[in-house]
Design a protein around this motif. Structure first.
Motif, PDB file in Angstrom:
ATOM      1  N   LEU A 289       1.042  -1.063  -0.027  1.00  0.00           N
ATOM      2  CA  LEU A 289      -0.076   0.023  -0.001  1.00  0.00           C
ATOM      3  C   LEU A 289       0.834   1.193  -0.114  1.00  0.00           C
ATOM      4  O   LEU A 289       1.916   1.142   0.761  1.00  0.00           O
ATOM      5  CB  LEU A 289      -0.876   0.018   1.410  1.00  0.00           C
ATOM      6  CG  LEU A 289      -2.003  -1.002   1.477  1.00  0.00           C
ATOM      7  CD1 LEU A 289      -2.467  -1.074   2.700  1.00  0.00           C
ATOM      8  CD2 LEU A 289      -2.771  -1.304   0.297  1.00  0.00           C
ATOM      9  N   ARG A 290       0.477   2.053  -0.756  1.00  0.00           N
ATOM     10  CA  ARG A 290       1.068   3.582  -0.693  1.00  0.00           C
ATOM     11  C   ARG A 290       0.015   4.770  -0.424  1.00  0.00           C
ATOM     12  O   ARG A 290      -1.126   4.562  -0.949  1.00  0.00           O
ATOM     13  CB  ARG A 290       1.840   4.044  -2.039  1.00  0.00           C
ATOM     14  CG  ARG A 290       3.017   2.965  -2.167  1.00  0.00           C
ATOM     15  CD  ARG A 290       3.807   3.211  -3.511  1.00  0.00           C
ATOM     16  NE  ARG A 290       4.963   2.660  -3.576  1.00  0.00           N
ATOM     17  CZ  ARG A 290       6.024   2.878  -3.245  1.00  0.00           C
ATOM     18  NH1 ARG A 290       6.232   4.220  -2.568  1.00  0.00           N
ATOM     19  NH2 ARG A 290       7.084   2.314  -3.521  1.00  0.00           N
ATOM     20  N   PHE A 291       0.336   5.594   0.509  1.00  0.00           N
ATOM     21  CA  PHE A 291      -0.653   6.523   1.030  1.00  0.00           C
ATOM     22  C   PHE A 291      -0.390   7.838   0.455  1.00  0.00           C
ATOM     23  O   PHE A 291       0.555   8.200   0.190  1.00  0.00           O
ATOM     24  CB  PHE A 291      -0.480   6.528   2.679  1.00  0.00           C
ATOM     25  CG  PHE A 291      -0.943   5.239   3.167  1.00  0.00           C
ATOM     26  CD1 PHE A 291      -2.386   5.031   3.454  1.00  0.00           C
ATOM     27  CD2 PHE A 291      -0.044   4.562   3.838  1.00  0.00           C
ATOM     28  CE1 PHE A 291      -2.700   3.744   4.138  1.00  0.00           C
ATOM     29  CE2 PHE A 291      -0.236   3.327   4.260  1.00  0.00           C
ATOM     30  CZ  PHE A 291      -1.748   2.989   4.532  1.00  0.00           C
ATOM     31  N   ARG A 292      -1.630   8.491   0.122  1.00  0.00           N
ATOM     32  CA  ARG A 292      -1.351   9.999  -0.792  1.00  0.00           C
ATOM     33  C   ARG A 292      -2.386  10.915   0.135  1.00  0.00           C
ATOM     34  O   ARG A 292      -3.529  10.568   0.740  1.00  0.00           O
ATOM     35  CB  ARG A 292      -2.069   9.765  -2.092  1.00  0.00           C
ATOM     36  CG  ARG A 292      -1.407   8.913  -3.029  1.00  0.00           C
ATOM     37  CD  ARG A 292      -2.274   8.789  -4.428  1.00  0.00           C
ATOM     38  NE  ARG A 292      -3.668   8.286  -4.320  1.00  0.00           N
ATOM     39  CZ  ARG A 292      -4.257   7.233  -4.869  1.00  0.00           C
ATOM     40  NH1 ARG A 292      -3.447   6.852  -6.155  1.00  0.00           N
ATOM     41  NH2 ARG A 292      -5.261   7.043  -4.826  1.00  0.00           N
ATOM     42  N   TRP A 293      -1.804  11.744   0.600  1.00  0.00           N
ATOM     43  CA  TRP A 293      -2.362  12.930   1.529  1.00  0.00           C
ATOM     44  C   TRP A 293      -3.364  13.712   0.807  1.00  0.00           C
ATOM     45  O   TRP A 293      -2.923  14.258  -0.278  1.00  0.00           O
ATOM     46  CB  TRP A 293      -1.576  13.604   2.245  1.00  0.00           C
ATOM     47  CG  TRP A 293      -0.755  12.896   3.147  1.00  0.00           C
ATOM     48  CD1 TRP A 293       0.691  12.712   3.013  1.00  0.00           C
ATOM     49  CD2 TRP A 293      -1.043  12.353   4.480  1.00  0.00           C
ATOM     50  NE1 TRP A 293       1.150  11.976   4.171  1.00  0.00           N
ATOM     51  CE2 TRP A 293      -0.099  11.713   5.132  1.00  0.00           C
ATOM     52  CE3 TRP A 293      -2.369  12.577   5.304  1.00  0.00           C
ATOM     53  CZ2 TRP A 293      -0.034  11.115   6.237  1.00  0.00           C
ATOM     54  CZ3 TRP A 293      -2.154  11.888   6.431  1.00  0.00           C
ATOM     55  CH2 TRP A 293      -1.094  11.216   7.047  1.00  0.00           C
ATOM     56  N   VAL A 294      -4.506  13.880   1.089  1.00  0.00           N
ATOM     57  CA  VAL A 294      -5.621  14.606   0.223  1.00  0.00           C
ATOM     58  C   VAL A 294      -6.268  15.279   1.428  1.00  0.00           C
ATOM     59  O   VAL A 294      -6.451  15.259   2.495  1.00  0.00           O
ATOM     60  CB  VAL A 294      -6.584  13.839  -0.661  1.00  0.00           C
ATOM     61  CG1 VAL A 294      -5.902  12.881  -1.634  1.00  0.00           C
ATOM     62  CG2 VAL A 294      -7.361  12.737   0.367  1.00  0.00           C
ATOM     63  N   ASP A 295      -6.903  16.579   0.800  1.00  0.00           N
ATOM     64  CA  ASP A 295      -7.795  17.346   1.744  1.00  0.00           C
ATOM     65  C   ASP A 295      -8.971  16.652   1.778  1.00  0.00           C
ATOM     66  O   ASP A 295      -9.708  15.950   1.218  1.00  0.00           O
ATOM     67  CB  ASP A 295      -7.599  18.657   1.364  1.00  0.00           C
ATOM     68  CG  ASP A 295      -8.196  18.951  -0.119  1.00  0.00           C
ATOM     69  OD1 ASP A 295      -9.141  18.277  -0.546  1.00  0.00           O
ATOM     70  OD2 ASP A 295      -7.829  19.966  -0.832  1.00  0.00           O
ATOM     71  N   ARG A 296     -10.059  17.389   2.889  1.00  0.00           N
ATOM     72  CA  ARG A 296     -11.137  16.764   3.131  1.00  0.00           C
ATOM     73  C   ARG A 296     -12.201  17.019   2.005  1.00  0.00           C
ATOM     74  O   ARG A 296     -13.011  16.071   1.697  1.00  0.00           O
ATOM     75  CB  ARG A 296     -11.562  17.782   4.186  1.00  0.00           C
ATOM     76  CG  ARG A 296     -13.231  17.285   4.951  1.00  0.00           C
ATOM     77  CD  ARG A 296     -13.343  17.748   6.010  1.00  0.00           C
ATOM     78  NE  ARG A 296     -14.888  17.257   6.621  1.00  0.00           N
ATOM     79  CZ  ARG A 296     -15.972  17.914   6.301  1.00  0.00           C
ATOM     80  NH1 ARG A 296     -16.216  18.848   5.548  1.00  0.00           N
ATOM     81  NH2 ARG A 296     -17.041  17.314   6.576  1.00  0.00           N
ATOM     82  N   GLU A 297     -12.026  18.100   1.052  1.00  0.00           N
ATOM     83  CA  GLU A 297     -12.796  18.250  -0.006  1.00  0.00           C
ATOM     84  C   GLU A 297     -12.902  17.295  -1.106  1.00  0.00           C
ATOM     85  O   GLU A 297     -13.540  16.884  -1.822  1.00  0.00           O
ATOM     86  CB  GLU A 297     -12.716  19.844  -0.651  1.00  0.00           C
ATOM     87  CG  GLU A 297     -13.086  20.891   0.422  1.00  0.00           C
ATOM     88  CD  GLU A 297     -12.281  21.080   1.474  1.00  0.00           C
ATOM     89  OE1 GLU A 297     -11.075  20.685   1.631  1.00  0.00           O
ATOM     90  OE2 GLU A 297     -12.777  21.612   2.596  1.00  0.00           O
ATOM     91  N   THR A 298     -11.486  16.908  -1.339  1.00  0.00           N
ATOM     92  CA  THR A 298     -11.178  15.886  -2.218  1.00  0.00           C
ATOM     93  C   THR A 298     -11.625  14.683  -1.935  1.00  0.00           C
ATOM     94  O   THR A 298     -12.358  13.636  -2.703  1.00  0.00           O
ATOM     95  CB  THR A 298      -9.517  15.711  -2.413  1.00  0.00           C
ATOM     96  OG1 THR A 298      -8.952  17.133  -2.969  1.00  0.00           O
ATOM     97  CG2 THR A 298      -9.198  14.875  -3.559  1.00  0.00           C
ATOM     98  N   SER A 299     -11.628  14.399  -0.567  1.00  0.00           N
ATOM     99  CA  SER A 299     -12.058  12.865  -0.013  1.00  0.00           C
ATOM    100  C   SER A 299     -13.783  12.971  -0.306  1.00  0.00           C
ATOM    101  O   SER A 299     -14.105  12.015  -0.686  1.00  0.00           O
ATOM    102  CB  SER A 299     -11.722  12.785   1.495  1.00  0.00           C
ATOM    103  OG  SER A 299     -12.251  11.536   1.882  1.00  0.00           O
TER     104      SER A 299
END
Length: 333
Positions: A289-299
């Motif tokens: 697994l690789r994790f990508r940080w996204v903001d709440r709006e993108t989620s």
């Protein structure tokens, strides 16, 4: 309404009744539970004309097989799998009519995912606990289906009248789950705990993590680099969301699942987006697994797009089944 018996002739590592979990149970200290891959469970039920949260069968690893003593309509979703009816290949992620006395067999490709879901048009006779058929071993509610088990089904399905050379009966806009080769990308939103561990965001973003055999229904335990707090200050116990990235005392990263404890005292540095949770439900030992940080709006946007696809499928199924004389639940139910 007809009662049909489903004779289980083969099971995987663990085969259980399942649904979308318990509502309002967490205030009683009981985890929500439910299907690890909620998207696949929802789509399977929609494809056979059931409500989203209807009871279905979840199979973890290996092969699932059953024989109905009456005609049934089924759908198999989840991890990539070979699906046959009486040794004839049929499509997954599609409604499939299984004639009485014919065995449907699902051979899961555990290299690409761990769980398959089999839904059947109608209502499976399953016990419930706090309003849900989802198992909870800690509460003594196992729901294990063993070889030789007979499951009863109440269904209105009467079969289809289709000629051999007629076009396929269904062409539906099915939002399948993509379980690809190679690393899986998981979107993660920062939580407050990330500010207590300098550098952890960069470490997680730059690193690869591998699911270990120590993983279970509570959460995925991942081998990979972590950073611990540089203070011994005790963390006050706090609520833990599904998909939380937790850093325990050991050198590992934990992604908590639907059967996690409701509170914890370890740092929570992020929470997986709802659109990424189905992939986490399919991740087995050895999966990178690789994790990508996204903001709440993108989620939120990712979840809204997935929900839009599911609702489009509900409308298409309602139209197709309506033309065949079947009633389906209202979208979103």
């Amino acid at each position: 309404m007809t009662t049909v018996g489903l004779d289980i002739t083969g099971t995987g590592w663990i085969t259980t009744f399942q649904d979308l979990g318990r509502r309002d149970a967490e205030r009683r200290g009981v985890p929500t539970g439910g299907a690890a891959d909620q998207h696949s469970a929802v789509v399977a039920n929609i494809l056979v004309g059931n409500a989203r949260g209807a009871t279905l069968i979840e199979n973890l690893g290996g092969e699932l097989a059953l024989v109905p003593d009456g005609d049934v309509l089924v759908a198999v979703t989840g991890a990539p799998a070979q699906v046959t009816v009486g040794d004839v290949p049929v499509d997954g992620w599609s409604p499939v009519a299984v004639p009485a006395g014919h065995e449907i067999r699902v051979r899961c490709d555990v290299g690409l995912g761990t769980r398959t879901y089999l839904a059947v048009n109608g209502a499976l006779a399953a016990e419930t606990f706090l309003g849900s058929a989802a198992p909870d071993a800690r509460m003594g509610f196992g729901q294990i289906l063993a070889r030789g088990t007979r499951v009863l089904l109440e269904t209105e399905f009467r079969g289809f009248r289709r000629g051999v050379f007629e076009p396929p009966l269904f062409r539906l806009p099915v939002p399948t789950l993509r379980c690809a080769e190679g690393p899986w990308g998981i979107d993660v939103v920062e939580s407050q705990g990330i500010h207590a561990i300098p550098g952890v965001r960069e470490v997680i973003e730059a690193s690869a993590y591998v699911v270990t055999a120590r993983s279970n229904h509570v959460g995925l335990r991942l081998d990979g680099p972590v950073v611990h707090p540089d203070t011994d200050t005790e963390i006050v116990s706090h609520g833990v969301p599904i998909g939380a990235l937790q850093i325990p005392h050991a050198d590992e990263l934990i992604v908590l699942g639907r059967y996690r404890s409701l509170t914890a005292g370890y740092p929570i540095v992020g929470v997986a987006s709802r659109a990424s949770l189905p992939l986490l439900g399919q991740a087995g030992p050895g999966r990178e697994l690789r994790f990508r940080w996204v903001d709440r709006e993108t989620s939120l946007r990712g979840h809204a797009e997935r929900e839009s696809e599911v609702r489009a499928l509900e409308r298409a199924v309602a139209q197709a089944f309506g033309a065949l004389g079947f009633a389906t639940p209202l979208p979103g139910r």
